[in-house]
Scaffold this motif. Structure first.
Motif, PDB file in Angstrom:
ATOM      1  N   VAL A   1     -18.981  -1.080  -5.141  1.00 47.71           N
ATOM      2  CA  VAL A   1     -19.629  -0.457  -6.294  1.00 47.71           C
ATOM      3  C   VAL A   1     -20.253   0.875  -5.895  1.00 47.71           C
ATOM      4  O   VAL A   1     -20.145   1.883  -6.609  1.00 47.71           O
ATOM      5  CB  VAL A   1     -20.685  -1.403  -6.893  1.00 47.71           C
ATOM      6  N   ALA A   2     -20.901   0.911  -4.727  1.00 53.43           N
ATOM      7  CA  ALA A   2     -21.553   2.149  -4.270  1.00 53.43           C
ATOM      8  C   ALA A   2     -20.544   3.268  -4.061  1.00 53.43           C
ATOM      9  O   ALA A   2     -20.830   4.441  -4.337  1.00 53.43           O
ATOM     10  CB  ALA A   2     -22.326   1.881  -2.980  1.00 53.43           C
ATOM     11  N   MET A   3     -19.331   2.927  -3.603  1.00 51.93           N
ATOM     12  CA  MET A   3     -18.326   3.953  -3.353  1.00 51.93           C
ATOM     13  C   MET A   3     -17.832   4.611  -4.636  1.00 51.93           C
ATOM     14  O   MET A   3     -17.288   5.710  -4.604  1.00 51.93           O
ATOM     15  CB  MET A   3     -17.141   3.369  -2.573  1.00 51.93           C
ATOM     16  N   THR A   4     -18.016   3.945  -5.762  1.00 58.78           N
ATOM     17  CA  THR A   4     -17.546   4.506  -7.033  1.00 58.78           C
ATOM     18  C   THR A   4     -18.632   5.321  -7.734  1.00 58.78           C
ATOM     19  O   THR A   4     -18.436   5.758  -8.877  1.00 58.78           O
ATOM     20  CB  THR A   4     -17.082   3.384  -7.984  1.00 58.78           C
ATOM     21  N   SER A   5     -19.750   5.549  -7.058  1.00 58.48           N
ATOM     22  CA  SER A   5     -20.838   6.336  -7.643  1.00 58.48           C
ATOM     23  C   SER A   5     -20.936   7.686  -6.952  1.00 58.48           C
ATOM     24  O   SER A   5     -20.810   7.780  -5.724  1.00 58.48           O
ATOM     25  CB  SER A   5     -22.166   5.579  -7.502  1.00 58.48           C
ATOM     26  N   SER A   6     -21.179   8.726  -7.719  1.00 51.18           N
ATOM     27  CA  SER A   6     -21.337  10.065  -7.133  1.00 51.18           C
ATOM     28  C   SER A   6     -22.717  10.265  -6.539  1.00 51.18           C
ATOM     29  O   SER A   6     -22.952  11.237  -5.809  1.00 51.18           O
ATOM     30  CB  SER A   6     -21.066  11.139  -8.196  1.00 51.18           C
ATOM     31  N   ASP A   7     -23.648   9.358  -6.808  1.00 48.98           N
ATOM     32  CA  ASP A   7     -25.025   9.527  -6.327  1.00 48.98           C
ATOM     33  C   ASP A   7     -25.111   9.509  -4.806  1.00 48.98           C
ATOM     34  O   ASP A   7     -25.954  10.196  -4.223  1.00 48.98           O
ATOM     35  CB  ASP A   7     -25.927   8.425  -6.900  1.00 48.98           C
TER      36      ASP A   7
ATOM     37  N   GLU B   1     -24.417  16.373  -0.571  1.00 49.38           N
ATOM     38  CA  GLU B   1     -23.354  17.182   0.015  1.00 49.38           C
ATOM     39  C   GLU B   1     -23.254  18.538  -0.685  1.00 49.38           C
ATOM     40  O   GLU B   1     -23.591  18.684  -1.851  1.00 49.38           O
ATOM     41  CB  GLU B   1     -22.008  16.453  -0.102  1.00 49.38           C
ATOM     42  N   ASP B   2     -22.785  19.505   0.074  1.00 50.64           N
ATOM     43  CA  ASP B   2     -22.606  20.848  -0.475  1.00 50.64           C
ATOM     44  C   ASP B   2     -21.269  20.916  -1.214  1.00 50.64           C
ATOM     45  O   ASP B   2     -20.326  21.585  -0.789  1.00 50.64           O
ATOM     46  CB  ASP B   2     -22.666  21.888   0.655  1.00 50.64           C
ATOM     47  N   ARG B   3     -21.193  20.187  -2.304  1.00 49.41           N
ATOM     48  CA  ARG B   3     -19.981  20.118  -3.114  1.00 49.41           C
ATOM     49  C   ARG B   3     -20.358  20.300  -4.570  1.00 49.41           C
ATOM     50  O   ARG B   3     -21.417  19.846  -5.017  1.00 49.41           O
ATOM     51  CB  ARG B   3     -19.285  18.761  -2.952  1.00 49.41           C
ATOM     52  N   PRO B   4     -19.517  20.957  -5.366  1.00 41.31           N
ATOM     53  CA  PRO B   4     -19.811  21.110  -6.795  1.00 41.31           C
ATOM     54  C   PRO B   4     -19.964  19.745  -7.464  1.00 41.31           C
ATOM     55  O   PRO B   4     -19.215  18.807  -7.146  1.00 41.31           O
ATOM     56  CB  PRO B   4     -18.591  21.854  -7.331  1.00 41.31           C
ATOM     57  N   PRO B   5     -20.898  19.599  -8.374  1.00 45.80           N
ATOM     58  CA  PRO B   5     -21.090  18.302  -9.044  1.00 45.80           C
ATOM     59  C   PRO B   5     -19.821  17.766  -9.697  1.00 45.80           C
ATOM     60  O   PRO B   5     -19.590  16.548  -9.716  1.00 45.80           O
ATOM     61  CB  PRO B   5     -22.176  18.611 -10.076  1.00 45.80           C
ATOM     62  N   TRP B   6     -18.982  18.667 -10.222  1.00 43.66           N
ATOM     63  CA  TRP B   6     -17.774  18.170 -10.887  1.00 43.66           C
ATOM     64  C   TRP B   6     -16.799  17.548  -9.898  1.00 43.66           C
ATOM     65  O   TRP B   6     -16.076  16.599 -10.248  1.00 43.66           O
ATOM     66  CB  TRP B   6     -17.097  19.280 -11.700  1.00 43.66           C
ATOM     67  N   VAL B   7     -16.800  18.042  -8.658  1.00 44.41           N
ATOM     68  CA  VAL B   7     -15.935  17.463  -7.629  1.00 44.41           C
ATOM     69  C   VAL B   7     -16.409  16.051  -7.283  1.00 44.41           C
ATOM     70  O   VAL B   7     -15.602  15.124  -7.128  1.00 44.41           O
ATOM     71  CB  VAL B   7     -15.909  18.361  -6.379  1.00 44.41           C
TER      72      VAL B   7
ATOM     73  N   VAL C   1     -17.717  17.486 -17.061  1.00 48.87           N
ATOM     74  CA  VAL C   1     -18.192  18.536 -16.153  1.00 48.87           C
ATOM     75  C   VAL C   1     -17.054  19.323 -15.509  1.00 48.87           C
ATOM     76  O   VAL C   1     -17.306  20.318 -14.830  1.00 48.87           O
ATOM     77  CB  VAL C   1     -19.106  17.938 -15.059  1.00 48.87           C
ATOM     78  N   CYS C   2     -15.794  18.896 -15.690  1.00 56.28           N
ATOM     79  CA  CYS C   2     -14.665  19.615 -15.084  1.00 56.28           C
ATOM     80  C   CYS C   2     -14.589  21.034 -15.654  1.00 56.28           C
ATOM     81  O   CYS C   2     -14.574  21.221 -16.875  1.00 56.28           O
ATOM     82  CB  CYS C   2     -13.365  18.863 -15.354  1.00 56.28           C
TER      83      CYS C   2
ATOM     84  N   PRO D   1      -1.918  17.087 -14.963  1.00 55.78           N
ATOM     85  CA  PRO D   1      -2.616  16.010 -14.261  1.00 55.78           C
ATOM     86  C   PRO D   1      -4.031  15.821 -14.777  1.00 55.78           C
ATOM     87  O   PRO D   1      -4.714  16.781 -15.137  1.00 55.78           O
ATOM     88  CB  PRO D   1      -2.604  16.484 -12.801  1.00 55.78           C
ATOM     89  N   LEU D   2      -4.459  14.571 -14.791  1.00 57.92           N
ATOM     90  CA  LEU D   2      -5.840  14.268 -15.183  1.00 57.92           C
ATOM     91  C   LEU D   2      -6.812  14.749 -14.113  1.00 57.92           C
ATOM     92  O   LEU D   2      -7.849  15.339 -14.419  1.00 57.92           O
ATOM     93  CB  LEU D   2      -5.984  12.757 -15.409  1.00 57.92           C
ATOM     94  N   PHE D   3      -6.475  14.520 -12.852  1.00 51.99           N
ATOM     95  CA  PHE D   3      -7.362  14.871 -11.747  1.00 51.99           C
ATOM     96  C   PHE D   3      -6.810  16.116 -11.039  1.00 51.99           C
ATOM     97  O   PHE D   3      -5.641  16.125 -10.617  1.00 51.99           O
ATOM     98  CB  PHE D   3      -7.499  13.718 -10.765  1.00 51.99           C
ATOM     99  N   VAL D   4      -7.640  17.130 -10.924  1.00 43.27           N
ATOM    100  CA  VAL D   4      -7.205  18.389 -10.331  1.00 43.27           C
ATOM    101  C   VAL D   4      -8.051  18.722  -9.106  1.00 43.27           C
ATOM    102  O   VAL D   4      -9.174  18.228  -8.944  1.00 43.27           O
ATOM    103  CB  VAL D   4      -7.282  19.547 -11.348  1.00 43.27           C
ATOM    104  N   GLY D   5      -7.483  19.589  -8.268  1.00 41.74           N
ATOM    105  CA  GLY D   5      -8.180  20.034  -7.078  1.00 41.74           C
ATOM    106  C   GLY D   5      -9.142  21.172  -7.375  1.00 41.74           C
ATOM    107  O   GLY D   5      -9.317  21.588  -8.527  1.00 41.74           O
ATOM    108  N   ALA D   6      -9.736  21.711  -6.311  1.00 42.43           N
ATOM    109  CA  ALA D   6     -10.772  22.735  -6.457  1.00 42.43           C
ATOM    110  C   ALA D   6     -10.271  23.976  -7.180  1.00 42.43           C
ATOM    111  O   ALA D   6     -11.047  24.675  -7.840  1.00 42.43           O
ATOM    112  CB  ALA D   6     -11.323  23.105  -5.080  1.00 42.43           C
ATOM    113  N   ARG D   7      -8.970  24.258  -7.080  1.00 37.92           N
ATOM    114  CA  ARG D   7      -8.412  25.442  -7.728  1.00 37.92           C
ATOM    115  C   ARG D   7      -7.648  25.114  -9.007  1.00 37.92           C
ATOM    116  O   ARG D   7      -6.951  25.969  -9.566  1.00 37.92           O
ATOM    117  CB  ARG D   7      -7.501  26.180  -6.745  1.00 37.92           C
ATOM    118  N   GLY D   8      -7.752  23.887  -9.453  1.00 37.11           N
ATOM    119  CA  GLY D   8      -7.115  23.518 -10.710  1.00 37.11           C
ATOM    120  C   GLY D   8      -5.727  22.942 -10.578  1.00 37.11           C
ATOM    121  O   GLY D   8      -5.123  22.576 -11.584  1.00 37.11           O
TER     122      GLY D   8
END
Length: 321
Positions: free
Chosen positions: A137-143, A148-154, A219-220, A229-236
């Motif tokens: 369950v914890a692995m499926t949470s962004s919290d 981390e120095d990552r954009p929230p949408w990532v 937030v994407c 694609p539903l899921f895209v990388g940092a550059r789209g």
């Protein structure tokens, strides 16, 4: 002189074998629609076999392949064993050689009779290694990765992908193969995925997974085309499985989990946790898209192993011994 094809550059052997291999590999990818990873593995297996024949003094052309004896194939298998290759990889190598031999036969070159005398090695199937419920369950949470120095949408994207692996039992390729129009958000409680062997199946999606996907979409920063694609990388562009694997590696460190905590372990956890709550084995087989019930039955052994472990840890007589 025309430039050599990629197969000419990679495969050893005579020109007739290289030409036949090119046709065979093309058929695997096109007509049989095998995955690129499987086609590459089969190409590698054939290359290793042809190289072995060359090292042992056989010129690997098609007539030589037709004349092969069982001892030639057993020698190849033994040499691979000495190199530390496991039974599962040897079985795949034999499957590749048999596939190539069938292609040669269909094309009128003759039958590689020696292959019929070779049995596939026995494979000791290891038990799946699911995660504890709290860890899954914890692995499926962004919290967990908020620092981390990552954009929230990532972070939201990664959480949504992992939620599909654990909450719906998808393979990583199935989750990343979803189109934007198929997004399981509020009101859409079933998703259709393309699994192994180009087989489709419908999988129910629970509310928490729907919420995770909806948050990612909210937030994407990219406008996602319905057929894209539903899921895209940092550059789209299309999201690479490697990015998801790296996200899981980061979560392993944050949660103190072992190396066995991989994206696929979340799929194992989905099945094991359902089974532990009296889930029907046939239904779980359909949810996972397993062709054989025997594959799904491995999860019953996981549950039995946990019971035995708990018994050994708690029973007075077990502890006394």
């Amino acid at each position: 002189m025309p430039a050599p094809s990629p197969v000419d550059l990679i495969l050893p052997g005579a020109a007739d074998v290289r030409a036949a291999a090119a046709g065979w590999l093309s058929g695997l990818a096109g007509e049989r629609r095998l995955s690129p990873n499987t086609v590459e593995a089969y190409r590698r297996d054939l290359r290793q076999f042809l190289a072995h024949l060359a090292r042992t003094g056989t010129n690997p052309d098609i007539p030589a392949l037709i004349r092969l004896k069982p001892r030639d194939l057993r020698g190849f298998m033994a040499a691979r064993r000495q190199e530390g290759v496991c039974g599962r990889s040897l079985t795949r190598a034999l499957a590749a050689l048999r596939s190539f031999a069938r292609y040669l036969d269909r094309e009128g070159h003759g039958t590689v009779a020696a292959l019929s005398a070779i049995r596939s090695p026995k494979i000791e199937r290891g038990l799946p290694r699911p995660l504890p419920i709290a860890a899954a369950v914890a692995m499926t949470s962004s919290d967990i990765r908020a620092g981390e120095d990552r954009p929230p949408w990532v972070l939201a994207r990664d959480a949504a992908v992992l939620a599909l692996l654990y909450g719906a039992g998808l393979r990583i390729s199935e989750a990343l193969g979803l189109r934007r129009r198929d997004a399981p958000v509020e009101g859409i409680d079933v998703v259709t995925v393309l699994g192994k062997g180009a087989k489709t199946r419908s999988v129910p999606v629970i509310v928490p997974v729907q919420a995770a996907v909806a948050e990612y979409l909210r937030v994407c920063p990219y406008g996602l085309a319905p057929e894209g694609p539903l899921f895209v990388g940092a550059r789209g562009g299309t999201l690479s499985p490697r990015i998801v694997q790296l996200a899981v590696a980061s979560l392993r460190g944050a949660l103190g989990l072992p190396e066995s905590a991989t994206p696929h372990a979340l799929r194992h956890s989905f099945a094991t946790h359902l089974l532990a709550r009296q889930g029907d084995l046939r239904a779980i087989q359909e949810l996972l898209g397993h062709a054989s019930l025997a594959t799904t039955q491995l999860y019953t052994k996981v549950d039995a192993a946990r019971l035995l472990s708990a018994f050994a840890a708690a029973h007075p007589r077990a502890r006394a011994s």
